[in-house]
Design an enzyme around this catalytic site. Sequence first.
Site, short mmCIF file in Angstrom:
data_model
loop_
_atom_site.label_atom_id
_atom_site.label_comp_id
_atom_site.label_asym_id
_atom_site.label_seq_id
_atom_site.Cartn_x
_atom_site.Cartn_y
_atom_site.Cartn_z
N GLU A 140 -8.06 -5.51 -1.55
CA GLU A 140 -6.96 -4.79 -2.16
C GLU A 140 -5.72 -5.06 -1.31
O GLU A 140 -5.83 -5.17 -0.09
CB GLU A 140 -7.24 -3.28 -2.19
CG GLU A 140 -8.42 -2.93 -3.06
CD GLU A 140 -9.12 -1.67 -2.59
OE1 GLU A 140 -8.90 -1.23 -1.44
OE2 GLU A 140 -9.92 -1.14 -3.37
N TYR A 154 -3.39 -14.93 0.26
CA TYR A 154 -4.67 -14.76 -0.42
C TYR A 154 -4.82 -15.75 -1.58
O TYR A 154 -5.88 -16.35 -1.77
CB TYR A 154 -4.84 -13.33 -0.92
CG TYR A 154 -4.78 -12.28 0.18
CD1 TYR A 154 -5.30 -12.52 1.45
CD2 TYR A 154 -4.20 -11.05 -0.05
CE1 TYR A 154 -5.23 -11.57 2.45
CE2 TYR A 154 -4.14 -10.08 0.94
CZ TYR A 154 -4.65 -10.35 2.19
OH TYR A 154 -4.58 -9.40 3.17
#
Length: 155
Positions: free
Chosen positions: A106, A118
Amino acid sequence: MSRFVIAPMKEGDLGPVAEMEAQVFSDAWSKAAFEEEFSSPLSTLYTAKREGELAGYLILRCVYDEGEIINVAVSPQFRRCGCGRLLLRAAFEQAKREGLSVLMLEVRRSNLAAIRLYESFGFATVGQRKGYYENPIEDALLMTCFLSDQHGNIG
């Protein structure tokens, strides 16, 4: 300047890691939370150091064939130096050793630098959690990376 050294977190790192957490995040984990993860057989904790100075850390929790990066941080003075990328590589290497099929995490919707990092590792946004973060209240993006063919060409 010397390179970052990525290594398993040691018990003596818990205090400095908790201090960095408090400096980096407005909704910081307590030292007790880090101690709990450190003692969990499901979690692998890494530090990144440069010349002995803590630069960052990452916690990967593995359950069955799934992994979740539950905490990752890089000290502001070491950002944009490759530290976060090295910590993520360590997580992917551990995922491979564990035989994981997926990694999840998250991230604050506004943390564009982290999101780009990411994505460079193959993570994609798959959902959100409304108002998940506090101080300030903000949505979390849920990101997932399926590992079946990712290990050979990681970031």
